[in-house]
Design an enzyme around this catalytic site. Structure first.
Site, PDB file in Angstrom:
ATOM      1  N   ARG A  94      60.467 -14.457  73.702  1.00 47.01           N
ATOM      2  CA  ARG A  94      60.508 -14.108  72.276  1.00 47.01           C
ATOM      3  C   ARG A  94      59.098 -13.773  71.834  1.00 47.01           C
ATOM      4  O   ARG A  94      58.159 -14.516  72.162  1.00 47.01           O
ATOM      5  CB  ARG A  94      60.993 -15.308  71.445  1.00 47.01           C
ATOM      6  CG  ARG A  94      62.417 -15.705  71.689  1.00 47.01           C
ATOM      7  CD  ARG A  94      62.663 -17.111  71.176  1.00 47.01           C
ATOM      8  NE  ARG A  94      61.774 -18.075  71.836  1.00 47.01           N
ATOM      9  CZ  ARG A  94      61.667 -19.359  71.492  1.00 47.01           C
ATOM     10  NH1 ARG A  94      62.364 -19.835  70.483  1.00 47.01           N
ATOM     11  NH2 ARG A  94      60.852 -20.167  72.148  1.00 47.01           N
ATOM     12  N   CYS A 101      64.394  -5.778  69.762  1.00 51.52           N
ATOM     13  CA  CYS A 101      65.425  -6.021  70.780  1.00 51.52           C
ATOM     14  C   CYS A 101      66.852  -6.085  70.243  1.00 51.52           C
ATOM     15  O   CYS A 101      67.709  -5.310  70.678  1.00 51.52           O
ATOM     16  CB  CYS A 101      65.111  -7.309  71.534  1.00 51.52           C
ATOM     17  SG  CYS A 101      63.668  -7.118  72.581  1.00 51.52           S
ATOM     18  N   ALA A 104      70.147 -18.883  57.953  1.00 54.89           N
ATOM     19  CA  ALA A 104      70.609 -17.731  57.159  1.00 54.89           C
ATOM     20  C   ALA A 104      69.407 -17.035  56.527  1.00 54.89           C
ATOM     21  O   ALA A 104      68.371 -17.647  56.294  1.00 54.89           O
ATOM     22  CB  ALA A 104      71.573 -18.209  56.079  1.00 54.89           C
TER      23      ALA A 104
HETATM   24  P1  NAD Z   1      56.506  -1.753  74.314  1.00 56.99           P
HETATM   25  O1  NAD Z   1      56.906  -0.516  73.629  1.00 56.99           O
HETATM   26  O2  NAD Z   1      55.741  -2.789  73.577  1.00 56.99           O
HETATM   27  O3  NAD Z   1      55.654  -1.389  75.621  1.00 56.99           O
HETATM   28  C1  NAD Z   1      55.965  -0.380  76.503  1.00 56.99           C
HETATM   29  C2  NAD Z   1      54.669   0.066  77.182  1.00 56.99           C
HETATM   30  O4  NAD Z   1      54.985   0.991  78.231  1.00 56.99           O
HETATM   31  C3  NAD Z   1      53.693   0.792  76.251  1.00 56.99           C
HETATM   32  O5  NAD Z   1      52.416   0.195  76.349  1.00 56.99           O
HETATM   33  C4  NAD Z   1      53.684   2.225  76.767  1.00 56.99           C
HETATM   34  O6  NAD Z   1      52.427   2.865  76.597  1.00 56.99           O
HETATM   35  C5  NAD Z   1      53.998   2.005  78.246  1.00 56.99           C
HETATM   36  N1  NAD Z   1      54.526   3.176  78.939  1.00 56.99           N
HETATM   37  C6  NAD Z   1      55.473   4.056  78.522  1.00 56.99           C
HETATM   38  N2  NAD Z   1      55.679   4.984  79.470  1.00 56.99           N
HETATM   39  C7  NAD Z   1      54.869   4.701  80.498  1.00 56.99           C
HETATM   40  C8  NAD Z   1      54.606   5.288  81.759  1.00 56.99           C
HETATM   41  N3  NAD Z   1      55.250   6.392  82.155  1.00 56.99           N
HETATM   42  N4  NAD Z   1      53.697   4.727  82.580  1.00 56.99           N
HETATM   43  C9  NAD Z   1      53.044   3.613  82.183  1.00 56.99           C
HETATM   44  N5  NAD Z   1      53.232   2.993  81.005  1.00 56.99           N
HETATM   45  C10 NAD Z   1      54.132   3.538  80.169  1.00 56.99           C
HETATM   46  O7  NAD Z   1      57.839  -2.365  74.901  1.00 56.99           O
HETATM   47  P2  NAD Z   1      58.232  -3.915  75.045  1.00 56.99           P
HETATM   48  O8  NAD Z   1      58.542  -4.497  73.727  1.00 56.99           O
HETATM   49  O9  NAD Z   1      57.238  -4.594  75.924  1.00 56.99           O
HETATM   50  O10 NAD Z   1      59.612  -3.780  75.831  1.00 56.99           O
HETATM   51  C11 NAD Z   1      59.657  -3.386  77.181  1.00 56.99           C
HETATM   52  C12 NAD Z   1      61.069  -3.613  77.684  1.00 56.99           C
HETATM   53  O11 NAD Z   1      61.348  -5.018  77.694  1.00 56.99           O
HETATM   54  C13 NAD Z   1      62.155  -2.976  76.826  1.00 56.99           C
HETATM   55  O12 NAD Z   1      63.181  -2.535  77.658  1.00 56.99           O
HETATM   56  C14 NAD Z   1      62.631  -4.130  75.970  1.00 56.99           C
HETATM   57  O13 NAD Z   1      63.964  -3.965  75.565  1.00 56.99           O
HETATM   58  C15 NAD Z   1      62.510  -5.304  76.912  1.00 56.99           C
HETATM   59  N6  NAD Z   1      62.320  -6.594  76.254  1.00 56.99           N
HETATM   60  C16 NAD Z   1      61.472  -6.693  75.187  1.00 56.99           C
HETATM   61  C17 NAD Z   1      61.268  -7.942  74.588  1.00 56.99           C
HETATM   62  C18 NAD Z   1      60.360  -8.068  73.396  1.00 56.99           C
HETATM   63  O14 NAD Z   1      60.388  -9.130  72.762  1.00 56.99           O
HETATM   64  N7  NAD Z   1      59.562  -7.092  73.062  1.00 56.99           N
HETATM   65  C19 NAD Z   1      61.933  -9.077  75.087  1.00 56.99           C
HETATM   66  C20 NAD Z   1      62.772  -8.933  76.196  1.00 56.99           C
HETATM   67  C21 NAD Z   1      62.958  -7.678  76.762  1.00 56.99           C
END
Ligand code: NAD
Length: 450
Positions: A162, A280, A272
């Protein structure tokens, strides 16, 4: 072990930092050069409690480095994590173009003399494991390589952290899910997580072993969607109960306590308020609904959870209109902007919709948030004046609305704020503030079902 994490957002950076902290040699890759430069200088591009310190100590140990060089990372890692974003398309479907770009890039640089485990850490649509394998092989072919000689397997390892407690969640996770039909890949993943599984990085007194759930690829991907869909539905459920409480004169805080003590229900996610947002829940619930539709199934419960949530985001408007009648020409002050406390993430924050609707109704909107600075424009915010202190926020407001339950808002000097307000009205969108104290100070306090 040698690890490469591709994508250094909330998930990738935390994963990279934590894995290096437990002893692995981690190369983190991002294609955003500015971000990489910032991280190379020891600074985190995101706000996450404890992250900067842990990142610095891992860099000092020499086990954590940052680069934009994918070829180098692919060569380095025996385990390669894909942790790029998978935002929602307007249809609700998951946008997998970033995963695709990374998978293709991995294929283009895959050596023929080493076995690699490619891990889907991103939340990806069910079936993506096989799809990622296919794209990697396409990448191999496009570079003139021989797809029959490269050695790799794809594992699904969904993330449950989280934002706001991401480091803690990583070290104290409730479970580690590993989805693959390949024993060698699973064995390497277990070796990777072995230091964590013993529970010795947990801060919870006696180390408690962390369960590892081994599944097939599709089930691991489904676990992630089902977990988020359940939690989002639980919040929509208690919000629905709160709305009925408002009408019948019951108090949702007492109701939540009374039902939460039932171990079959549990206390968590029964707060609530203004509804769920963030990067997410909205996109993951939408993606699951979309996947179900693709396979000829209409998911009624999830549709209802989304509908309740849409309505809930605007519940504050209803309450403001009940109290102030006309909103045109009124000044509304928002306490908090981020979708939850202890993060700088504004993706799908309920505040965004609220600001837009208040603007549409002719109100002037001001806001104060501990992390979103007055140049909050960089967060894509428009139609709101961002103040640099709660006092400045209070000046001339016709109502304050608590949007985000930042701990420091409980300690505000509401007596002093009251003198600066035009009208002592507070809408507590998270049922977070001390109703009795505020009432004593002469505020009209309005909660959500409370
Ligand atoms: P984010 O948008 O914060 O980070 C993604 C990163 O990937 C960015 O820094 C971007 O520059 C980089 N990126 C994009 N294309 C790229 C490439 N071709 N090569 C290298 N880097 C590249 O995303 P996030 O919140 O960390 O989420 C990542 C994944 O994890 C998603 O699928 C999300 O659903 C999942 N997730 C997120 C959370 C959360 O709390 N944020 C929790 C669980 C799962």
């Amino acid at each position: 072990m040698k690890v490469c994490v591709i994508g250094t957002g909330y998930v990738g950076l935390v994963t990279g930092v934590c894995l290096s902290h437990i002893g692995h040699e981690v190369v983190c890759i991002d294609n955003n050069e500015q971000k990489v430069k910032l991280m190379q200088s020891g600074r985190s591009p995101i706000y996450e409690p404890g992250l900067s310190e842990l990142m610095q100590s891992s860099m000092d140990s020499g086990r954590l480095t940052f680069t934009t060089d994918l070829a180098m990372g692919v060569n380095h890692g025996e385990i390669l994590f894909i942790a790029v974003g998978t935002p929602a398309l307007p249809t609700g479907e998951s946008d997998t173009r970033y995963v695709e770009a990374v998978a293709r890039g991995i294929g283009e640089h895959l050596p023929t003399d080493a076995y690699k485990v490619i891990v889907n850490k991103s939340t990806v649509p069910i079936g993506s494991g096989d799809w990622v394998r296919m794209i990697i092989l396409d990448g191999v072919k496009e570079k003139g390589g021989d797809p029959t000689v490269v050695q790799f397997d794809v594992v699904s390892n969904p993330e449950f952290l989280r934002e706001g407690s991401a480091i803690q969640d990583t070290f104290n996770t409730d479970r580690i899910v590993l989805g693959s039909s390949n024993d060698k890949a699973i064995a390497l993943m277990k070796e990777l997580y072995a230091p964590l599984v013993g529970g010795k990085f947990s801060d919870e007194g006696t180390p408690t072993p962390i369960p590892v759930v081994e599944t097939d690829l599709n089930s691991a991907e489904m676990i992630k969607y089902a977990a988020n869909a359940f939690l989002a539905t639980k919040i929509s459920f208690i919000n629905e109960v709160a709305n009925v409480c408002d009408r019948v004169g019951a108090d949702v805080l007492q109701v939540a306590k009374g039902i939460g003590l039932d171990s079959r229900i549990g206390k968590k996610f029964l707060q609530a308020g203004l509804g769920w947002g963030g990067s997410c829940f909205p996109k993951d619930v939408a993606a699951l609904i979309h996947t179900a539709e693709d396979y000829g199934y209409h998911s009624q419960i999830l549709e209802a959870a989304v509908e309740v949530n849409k309505r809930q985001k605007l519940i504050v408007l209803e309450k403001l209109q009940q109290e102030l009648k006309i909103l045109k020409g009124k000044t509304i002050g928002l306490l908090g902007l981020t979708f939850k406390p202890d993060t700088d993430d504004m993706r799908d924050a309920p505040s965004i919709k609220l600001i837009a609707e208040l603007n549409r109704l002719g109100a002037r909107v001001k806001a104060y948030d501990p992390i979103v600075s007055p140049n909050g424009i960089s967060h894509g915010l428009t139609g709101v004046i961002i103040e640099s202190s709660p006092e400045m926020l209070a000046d001339d407001c016709d109502a304050l609305v608590l949007v985000t339950d930042w701990a420091e808002f409980q300690d505000l000097d509401f007596g002093a704020l009251a003198n600066r307000l035009h009208n002592r009205l507070i809408i507590d969108g998270r049922n977070f503030l001390d109703k009795d104290k505020l009432t004593e100070l002469g505020f009209r306090y309005v909660g959500v079902g409370h």
